[in-house]
Design an enzyme around this catalytic site. Sequence first.
Site, PDB file in Angstrom:
ATOM      1  N   TYR A  51       0.812  -1.213   0.000  1.00 52.27           N
ATOM      2  CA  TYR A  51       0.000   0.000   0.000  1.00 52.27           C
ATOM      3  C   TYR A  51       0.846   1.264   0.000  1.00 52.27           C
ATOM      4  O   TYR A  51       0.440   2.294  -0.570  1.00 52.27           O
ATOM      5  CB  TYR A  51      -0.978  -0.002   1.172  1.00 52.27           C
ATOM      6  CG  TYR A  51      -0.380   0.262   2.538  1.00 52.27           C
ATOM      7  CD1 TYR A  51      -0.336   1.547   3.064  1.00 52.27           C
ATOM      8  CD2 TYR A  51       0.097  -0.790   3.315  1.00 52.27           C
ATOM      9  CE1 TYR A  51       0.189   1.786   4.322  1.00 52.27           C
ATOM     10  CE2 TYR A  51       0.622  -0.567   4.572  1.00 52.27           C
ATOM     11  CZ  TYR A  51       0.669   0.724   5.077  1.00 52.27           C
ATOM     12  OH  TYR A  51       1.188   0.946   6.321  1.00 52.27           O
ATOM     13  N   ASP A 101      -4.614  -4.012   2.420  1.00 50.18           N
ATOM     14  CA  ASP A 101      -3.405  -3.238   2.183  1.00 50.18           C
ATOM     15  C   ASP A 101      -2.767  -3.522   0.828  1.00 50.18           C
ATOM     16  O   ASP A 101      -1.893  -2.765   0.382  1.00 50.18           O
ATOM     17  CB  ASP A 101      -2.373  -3.526   3.279  1.00 50.18           C
ATOM     18  CG  ASP A 101      -2.751  -2.908   4.617  1.00 50.18           C
ATOM     19  OD1 ASP A 101      -3.682  -2.082   4.647  1.00 50.18           O
ATOM     20  OD2 ASP A 101      -2.112  -3.260   5.629  1.00 50.18           O
ATOM     21  N   ASP A 158      -8.059   2.476   8.241  1.00 46.95           N
ATOM     22  CA  ASP A 158      -7.071   2.371   7.163  1.00 46.95           C
ATOM     23  C   ASP A 158      -7.678   1.728   5.916  1.00 46.95           C
ATOM     24  O   ASP A 158      -7.379   2.102   4.783  1.00 46.95           O
ATOM     25  CB  ASP A 158      -5.874   1.514   7.594  1.00 46.95           C
ATOM     26  CG  ASP A 158      -5.418   1.742   9.027  1.00 46.95           C
ATOM     27  OD1 ASP A 158      -6.269   1.995   9.894  1.00 46.95           O
ATOM     28  OD2 ASP A 158      -4.208   1.628   9.266  1.00 46.95           O
ATOM     29  N   ARG A 228      -3.357   9.146  12.099  1.00 48.30           N
ATOM     30  CA  ARG A 228      -3.254   8.682  10.718  1.00 48.30           C
ATOM     31  C   ARG A 228      -4.463   7.846  10.306  1.00 48.30           C
ATOM     32  O   ARG A 228      -4.861   7.877   9.134  1.00 48.30           O
ATOM     33  CB  ARG A 228      -1.959   7.901  10.491  1.00 48.30           C
ATOM     34  CG  ARG A 228      -1.776   7.566   9.009  1.00 48.30           C
ATOM     35  CD  ARG A 228      -0.335   7.329   8.630  1.00 48.30           C
ATOM     36  NE  ARG A 228       0.191   6.066   9.109  1.00 48.30           N
ATOM     37  CZ  ARG A 228       1.398   5.918   9.657  1.00 48.30           C
ATOM     38  NH1 ARG A 228       2.184   6.977   9.847  1.00 48.30           N
ATOM     39  NH2 ARG A 228       1.815   4.740  10.029  1.00 48.30           N
ATOM     40  N   TRP A 232      -6.434   8.514   6.903  1.00 48.03           N
ATOM     41  CA  TRP A 232      -6.783   7.566   5.836  1.00 48.03           C
ATOM     42  C   TRP A 232      -8.274   7.686   5.496  1.00 48.03           C
ATOM     43  O   TRP A 232      -8.655   7.711   4.311  1.00 48.03           O
ATOM     44  CB  TRP A 232      -6.492   6.138   6.281  1.00 48.03           C
ATOM     45  CG  TRP A 232      -5.081   5.686   6.389  1.00 48.03           C
ATOM     46  CD1 TRP A 232      -4.510   5.060   7.472  1.00 48.03           C
ATOM     47  CD2 TRP A 232      -4.039   5.746   5.397  1.00 48.03           C
ATOM     48  NE1 TRP A 232      -3.204   4.745   7.221  1.00 48.03           N
ATOM     49  CE2 TRP A 232      -2.879   5.146   5.951  1.00 48.03           C
ATOM     50  CE3 TRP A 232      -3.972   6.253   4.109  1.00 48.03           C
ATOM     51  CZ2 TRP A 232      -1.683   5.045   5.252  1.00 48.03           C
ATOM     52  CZ3 TRP A 232      -2.781   6.155   3.414  1.00 48.03           C
ATOM     53  CH2 TRP A 232      -1.652   5.561   3.971  1.00 48.03           C
TER      54      TRP A 232
END
Length: 633
Positions: A51, A101, A158, A228, A232
């Site tokens: 990713y 991912d 994520d 984070r 995302w």
Amino acid sequence: MKKTFFFFFLLLAAPAAFAQQPYSVQMADSFMKAHPDSIRVAETRPARWDYEQGLMLKALEKVWVKTGDARYFNYIKKETDLYVKEDGSIATYKYDDFNLDNVPPGRALLMLYQQSLPKKEKYRQAADLLWKQLENQPKTREGGYWHKKRYPNQMWLDGLFMAEPFAAEYSRVFNRPEHFDDIFRQFELIEKHAADPKTGLIYHAYDESREQAWADKKTGVSPHFWGRAMGWYAMALVDVLDYFPAEHPKRNELVKYLQRLAPVIARYQDSASGVWYQILDLPQRKGNYREASVSGMFVYTLAKAVRMGYIPAKYLENARKGYEGMLREFIEKEKDGSLSLNRTVSVGGLGGNPYRDGSFDYYISEPVRKNDLKGLGPFIFASLEIEAAAERQALKPKTVALDYYFNREFRKDLNGNTEQFHYTWEDRMHSGFWIWGQVLNDLGAKTTALREAPSAGNLKNAQVYVIVDPDTPKETAAPNYIGAEHIKTIREWVRNGGTLVLLANDTSNCEIPRFNELAGAFGIRFTDKNINFIPDGKDYEKAAVYIEPGNEVFGNTRKVYAKEIVTLDVTPPARALVKKGEDSVMAVSAYGKGRVFVIGDPWLYNEYVDGRIIGPEFENMQALRDLSHWMLK
């Protein structure tokens, strides 16, 4: 820090002709210099389909579209070709892992498949493999993707960025409209289960089974708001909307999620530095720190959402403040002239072995790295949006209508269906104006297609009207010809303040006589003379056109490529703008409150602005930007 801020000030204050390269370009070049052969996520691991690789390829694609510099495209293709085999299989990729991912590099596959390239079917086959993974991805009872097969019943923030922008573009390109319901469902479930009603922040993950040690036994959410993870999610929202159909009943719900999120992002922005913390809501807790990747992600999200009109313009100030903070806090100029980005947390996860419990101490304990790709990619994303916002300040938000009525050619699309192409906004192959459309959108313009004959009614909301290469029977069956009634309508529209752009073609490929009646209304006529032929197809210098300094339209452009141009006869009120020898090749005309630009060539289509055919000595992309500025001033 003082040096970095001063460097930023100099960049903003420098005259255009002498300004350093923008940060987006500097960072992209620094990245490619550090990874000349392949993208390695970490020195301790071999390169692999990943990713972080996908994130950087998307960043480079954005820089390529902005600059027209083929180095970025060539890097993307070379990197992708290291993994994608001729049969569409992907080296190092394991389908059975059902790992979200592994999906982000698929965005590069979709970009490459939509280009004019030989032997590109392998990119479609590889994208189909990733799509197959999503079609069979294990799901929660409510239909949410497990983040990985080995993380059962868990949705992570994520995963929304990993899967959904690819899924949305794939659905759009390959006509899978039913899948947009599934894409919306992923966001809906995160909002339902992971968004905190008190703060508006979103927890990193949600365990439907409540079996994980990190999961709250009542709600299933993880303990903290990791920056984070929210970054995302925010980027996923603003990127998915690029492809989500305007008519889809759930599109407005996605926009509302973004509108809900924007004030939350702004509320937790550090007032002193302008950036955001590793754990968003605990800035004063010992060990917490200002973190680069979340800051880039939030700057990008806010700036792009403002540009696209999803959130109020006031949030651009938060984005600018965040970006200036990033330059002070994180950017370092190296001795070799390259840029570095400091203070990106290396990773943040839950579960696994050794077990990650989602505690504050866990998130703070993960190593912080220099030039971690998860920070570099969002920094480039953010830089491009902030740079575009600065460029827009001198321009007006206008609607640019492109004619699809007089130029109306058809071909089979990527699914075998009939589509209109050739000088259209949607056409991403060498025959289209897709790149020009992207530049105009970045500059704040709305691009539309005028599919009917021009009339006072359908031109009233357009401030710029572009007509390119009207058809002859050679190009299309039953062409629509420019008539006296159209000329009268367009002339009146220009008189009242419209900007008209006329791009012809060589005399054997354009309906010149009737097009001439329109151009002639403003003092410009196409001649029977064609220049700049390249008999062998390779001697591009023969098609060079030089532009003198001080040109009123092309003030930053000196040398362009324009082959097989129809020359112009120019009479007042029109004026020759650019000449080659004694031949006028570009002209402008003032007419009432409006103005007209004319060239005898389609000129600015993808083939001659993306840098892949002609060399960097030609400044066609700069010419495109100069003309766009003239149109929008």
